[in-house]
Design an enzyme around this catalytic site. Structure first.
Site, short mmCIF file in Angstrom:
data_model
loop_
_atom_site.label_atom_id
_atom_site.label_comp_id
_atom_site.label_asym_id
_atom_site.label_seq_id
_atom_site.Cartn_x
_atom_site.Cartn_y
_atom_site.Cartn_z
N HIS A 133 74.68 80.66 -14.93
CA HIS A 133 74.96 80.03 -13.27
C HIS A 133 75.35 79.47 -13.08
CE1 HIS A 133 71.86 77.26 -12.65
NE2 HIS A 133 71.54 77.88 -14.38
N ASP B 194 73.09 72.27 -16.49
CA ASP B 194 72.62 73.66 -15.83
C ASP B 194 72.76 73.86 -14.65
OD1 ASP B 194 70.59 75.03 -14.76
OD2 ASP B 194 69.28 73.88 -14.15
N GLU C 136 70.67 81.52 -9.11
CA GLU C 136 70.07 80.43 -10.00
C GLU C 136 69.10 79.92 -9.21
OE1 GLU C 136 67.44 79.69 -13.32
OE2 GLU C 136 68.88 78.32 -12.27
N GLU C 137 69.08 78.92 -9.29
CA GLU C 137 68.53 77.84 -8.95
C GLU C 137 67.37 78.38 -7.36
OE1 GLU C 137 68.20 75.24 -10.74
OE2 GLU C 137 70.02 74.85 -11.61
N ASP D 139 71.54 79.94 -21.05
CA ASP D 139 70.96 78.71 -19.37
C ASP D 139 70.57 77.66 -20.26
OD1 ASP D 139 70.36 77.84 -17.31
OD2 ASP D 139 69.45 79.75 -16.39
N HIS E 159 67.87 68.90 -15.09
CA HIS E 159 67.31 68.20 -13.20
C HIS E 159 67.32 67.59 -12.64
CE1 HIS E 159 66.14 73.08 -11.28
NE2 HIS E 159 66.71 72.64 -12.24
#
Length: 349
Positions: free
Chosen positions: A75, A192, A226-227, A247, A327
């Site tokens: 993603h 990510d 995706e998030e 991922d 993140h």
């Protein structure tokens, strides 16, 4: 890693790193991904493929092959924020997009993108951020109720901010602060999942340049939601029998993976991945001499989970280069990239 596989991986590393830098330079918070979508579509076309833009804005590409079909996913949407309120003093209150955490965005430079296409720079700070003034600076908890965005514009009232075109719903894009060290470490926000997106582009280039006779049909799907949990909830071709998310691999206490390995996930927050897929991934890694770890991720969901939640009747798996500080300001390594590319080659053929 065996010598031939090592040479093949090294051949495509420069391209992968070039694509990573290009992707990281394009702001793409979840929901605002049109620019990076167009970049990806153009790059797949340049490689000789015919990508399809899904209705949600993802990029779906058939790499070729025949027979049992597998869809490999990464993603390209990232964390970000959105303006939730313009305060009387012209400061902006934010609402997070995805799992953005207020504790690790304080003092970050950012760009506010208005709904009519204008852009303004700013900085996210704790409210009353001067240590020489605020005696409660240390004890204040960081949350989206205690941080704010200061615009780098002479706008100190709500009316002056609105006159710039900024409104509730304007997007906030964080500076990724990308740096690649001489020792091979890759540091940036949004590894990510732009790191794995770059790896998939590298695999697509490898298939085309090496005229690889694929033993099964392979799709690549670069998703854009995706998030927020629904990136792969649609656009799964009918002939797909397996979905493989590429991922970030988790790195942290209780897990074995490091930034220099490829991680094979056996279970995440949604439950176990398909046993036969995990077995086959581990077998491919061992046979190729690939440096890998198998782990259970305690707080995680993937596009493969989303595809199954939406009703896809498919086996599913998850791999990715090890990424620390997920993140936040993330860190991986060129070896993790190399091992992930090698596992894709070994597993997919």
């Amino acid at each position: 890693m065996n010598e031939n596989l090592q040479k093949l991986c090294d051949k495509y590393m420069d391209y992968i790193m070039k694509q990573l830098n290009a992707l990281l330079s394009i702001d793409s918070p979840t929901g605002c991904t049109g620019q990076v979508r167009d970049y990806l579509a153009a790059e797949y076309t340049r490689l000789g493929y015919t990508p399809m833009i899904t209705r949600k804005g993802g990029v779906l590409t058939n790499l070729g092959g025949s027979g049992s079909a597998v869809m490999v996913m990464a993603h390209v949407d990232t964390l970000g924020a959105m303006v939730a309120e313009i305060k009387d003093n012209g400061r902006l209150l934010l609402t997070p997009l995805g799992g953005l955490n207020a504790n690790n965005v304080e003092t970050e430079n950012c760009v506010v993108r208005t709904l009519d296409g204008q852009s303004y720079e700013g900085t996210i700070q704790l409210m009353d951020a001067s240590l020489h003034v605020n005696g409660k600076y240390q004890e204040t908890g960081r949350s989206f109720d205690t941080i704010e965005l200061l615009l780098d514009e002479p706008a100190q009232t709500r009316e002056e901010v609105k006159a710039l075109g900024i409104s509730n719903g304007s997007y906030v894009c964080l500076n990724p602060r990308t740096r690649i060290t001489g020792s091979g470490y890759i540091k940036s926000r949004f590894l990510d999942d732009k790191l794995s997106t770059a790896i998939l582009l590298g695999y697509a280039r490898y298939v085309r340049e090496e005229h690889v006779p694929l033993p099964r049909k392979i799709y690549q799907h670069i998703t854009v939601f995706e998030e927020v949990g629904h990136g792969a909830c649609g656009s799964v071709p009918e002939d797909v029998e397996e979905v493989l998310s590429v991922d970030m691999g988790c790195v942290g206490n209780g897990l074995e993976c490091t930034e220099r390995q490829v991680s094979i996930c056996a279970k995440d927050s949604h439950g176990p991945y398909h046993y036969e897929v995990v077995q086959a991934l581990v077998r491919a890694a061992k046979e190729g001499g690939i440096d890998f770890a198998t782990d259970v991720y305690p707080h995680y969901g993937s596009d493969a989970d989303a595809a199954l939640d939406a009703g896809a009747d498919a086996r599913h798996g998850l791999i990715g280069p090890g990424v620390y500080a997920s993140h936040g300001y993330e860190r991986s390594h060129r070896d993790g990239v190399r091992n992930t590319f090698a596992l894709l080659k070994a597993y997919l053929g």
